[in-house]
Motif scaffolding. Structure first.
Motif, PDB file in Angstrom:
ATOM      1  N   LYS A 277      34.996  79.836  35.041  1.00 34.32           N
ATOM      2  CA  LYS A 277      36.414  79.917  34.679  1.00 34.32           C
ATOM      3  C   LYS A 277      36.853  78.691  33.879  1.00 34.32           C
ATOM      4  CE  LYS A 277      38.277  82.698  38.457  1.00 34.32           C
ATOM      5  NZ  LYS A 277      39.241  82.715  39.559  1.00 34.32           N
TER       6      LYS A 277
ATOM      7  N   ALA B 237      25.532  81.442  25.433  1.00 38.22           N
ATOM      8  CA  ALA B 237      25.628  80.925  26.799  1.00 38.22           C
ATOM      9  C   ALA B 237      25.884  79.415  26.801  1.00 38.22           C
ATOM     10  CB  ALA B 237      24.347  81.239  27.556  1.00 38.22           C
TER      11      ALA B 237
ATOM     12  N   ASP C  80      36.862  79.634  29.474  1.00 39.01           N
ATOM     13  CA  ASP C  80      35.763  80.336  30.146  1.00 39.01           C
ATOM     14  C   ASP C  80      34.497  80.289  29.294  1.00 39.01           C
ATOM     15  OD1 ASP C  80      37.813  81.077  31.809  1.00 39.01           O
ATOM     16  OD2 ASP C  80      37.458  83.216  31.657  1.00 39.01           O
ATOM     17  N   TYR C  81      33.339  80.267  29.958  1.00 42.25           N
ATOM     18  CA  TYR C  81      32.087  80.363  29.220  1.00 42.25           C
ATOM     19  C   TYR C  81      31.035  81.073  30.052  1.00 42.25           C
ATOM     20  CZ  TYR C  81      30.723  76.134  31.824  1.00 42.25           C
ATOM     21  OH  TYR C  81      30.455  75.223  32.801  1.00 42.25           O
ATOM     22  N   LEU C  82      30.093  81.665  29.353  1.00 40.32           N
ATOM     23  CA  LEU C  82      29.015  82.441  29.953  1.00 40.32           C
ATOM     24  C   LEU C  82      27.866  81.514  30.339  1.00 40.32           C
ATOM     25  CD1 LEU C  82      27.990  85.397  30.441  1.00 40.32           C
ATOM     26  CD2 LEU C  82      26.969  85.245  28.147  1.00 40.32           C
TER      27      LEU C  82
ATOM     28  N   SER D  82      31.920  77.213  25.240  1.00 40.30           N
ATOM     29  CA  SER D  82      33.282  77.724  25.364  1.00 40.30           C
ATOM     30  C   SER D  82      33.844  78.048  23.982  1.00 40.30           C
ATOM     31  CB  SER D  82      34.190  76.680  26.011  1.00 40.30           C
ATOM     32  OG  SER D  82      33.817  76.442  27.331  1.00 40.30           O
TER      33      SER D  82
ATOM     34  N   LYS E 154      36.202  88.187  37.415  1.00 39.86           N
ATOM     35  CA  LYS E 154      36.737  87.004  38.107  1.00 39.86           C
ATOM     36  C   LYS E 154      36.968  87.209  39.600  1.00 39.86           C
ATOM     37  CE  LYS E 154      38.629  84.903  34.016  1.00 39.86           C
ATOM     38  NZ  LYS E 154      39.778  84.460  33.267  1.00 39.86           N
TER      39      LYS E 154
ATOM     40  N   GLU F 139      32.527  79.581  39.426  1.00 35.19           N
ATOM     41  CA  GLU F 139      31.617  80.550  38.810  1.00 35.19           C
ATOM     42  C   GLU F 139      31.933  81.928  39.356  1.00 35.19           C
ATOM     43  OE1 GLU F 139      27.414  79.961  39.296  1.00 35.19           O
ATOM     44  OE2 GLU F 139      27.563  77.875  38.655  1.00 35.19           O
TER      45      GLU F 139
ATOM     46  N   ASN G 232      26.593  89.456  34.346  1.00 34.62           N
ATOM     47  CA  ASN G 232      26.657  88.128  33.751  1.00 34.62           C
ATOM     48  C   ASN G 232      27.340  87.135  34.675  1.00 34.62           C
ATOM     49  OD1 ASN G 232      25.446  88.847  31.309  1.00 34.62           O
ATOM     50  ND2 ASN G 232      27.365  89.648  30.536  1.00 34.62           N
ATOM     51  N   LYS G 233      26.893  85.890  34.636  1.00 31.48           N
ATOM     52  CA  LYS G 233      27.562  84.814  35.364  1.00 31.48           C
ATOM     53  C   LYS G 233      28.415  84.035  34.374  1.00 31.48           C
ATOM     54  CE  LYS G 233      23.871  82.856  36.893  1.00 31.48           C
ATOM     55  NZ  LYS G 233      22.974  81.912  37.546  1.00 31.48           N
ATOM     56  N   SER G 234      29.636  83.705  34.787  1.00 33.94           N
ATOM     57  CA  SER G 234      30.544  82.955  33.926  1.00 33.94           C
ATOM     58  C   SER G 234      31.228  81.857  34.722  1.00 33.94           C
ATOM     59  CB  SER G 234      31.610  83.888  33.335  1.00 33.94           C
ATOM     60  OG  SER G 234      31.009  84.871  32.537  1.00 33.94           O
TER      61      SER G 234
END
Length: 108
Positions: free
Chosen positions: A49, A2, A31-33, A5, A87, A82, A45-47
């Motif tokens: 862009k 988390a 993108d990253y978590l 990137s 997406k 987010e 999960n929240k990510s």
């Protein structure tokens, strides 16, 4: 992991002389978590862009003791976005726009 990137890129070009200088910087992050333990939208999960950003800075020494500065941030007008699981399920969008700053420094 988390907050990390897979790809990040930074490119900086600058030129300086005795009395003046300019700097251009581009930063990109894929993108990253985000750390998530469930939200009001469910357990997805929240990510964040991917986004790139271009910044500019310049200075000019008017005298030995006086200097003017100009800075421009986020010239690409990148968004922070987010999303939840996919997406097309947005959670938050932040738009800072372009930001310009000018200053004068004087040494006494």
């Amino acid at each position: 992991i988390a907050g990390i990137s897979e790809d990040t890129y930074n490119a900086i070009a600058y030129f300086e002389q005795k009395d003046w200088g300019v700097r251009l910087a581009y930063n990109y992050r894929s993108d990253y978590l985000l750390q998530s333990f469930g939200t009001f939208n469910g357990l997805g999960n929240k990510s964040v862009k991917a986004a790139g950003r271009l910044d500019f800075a310049a200075y000019y020494n008017i005298t030995e003791d006086t200097k003017i500065n100009f800075k421009a941030y986020n010239l690409t007008e990148s968004l922070y976005e987010e999303y939840q699981s996919v997406k097309w399920q947005p959670r938050a969008t932040h738009f800072d726009g372009r930001v310009f700053a000018a200053s004068i420094q004087h040494r006494f």
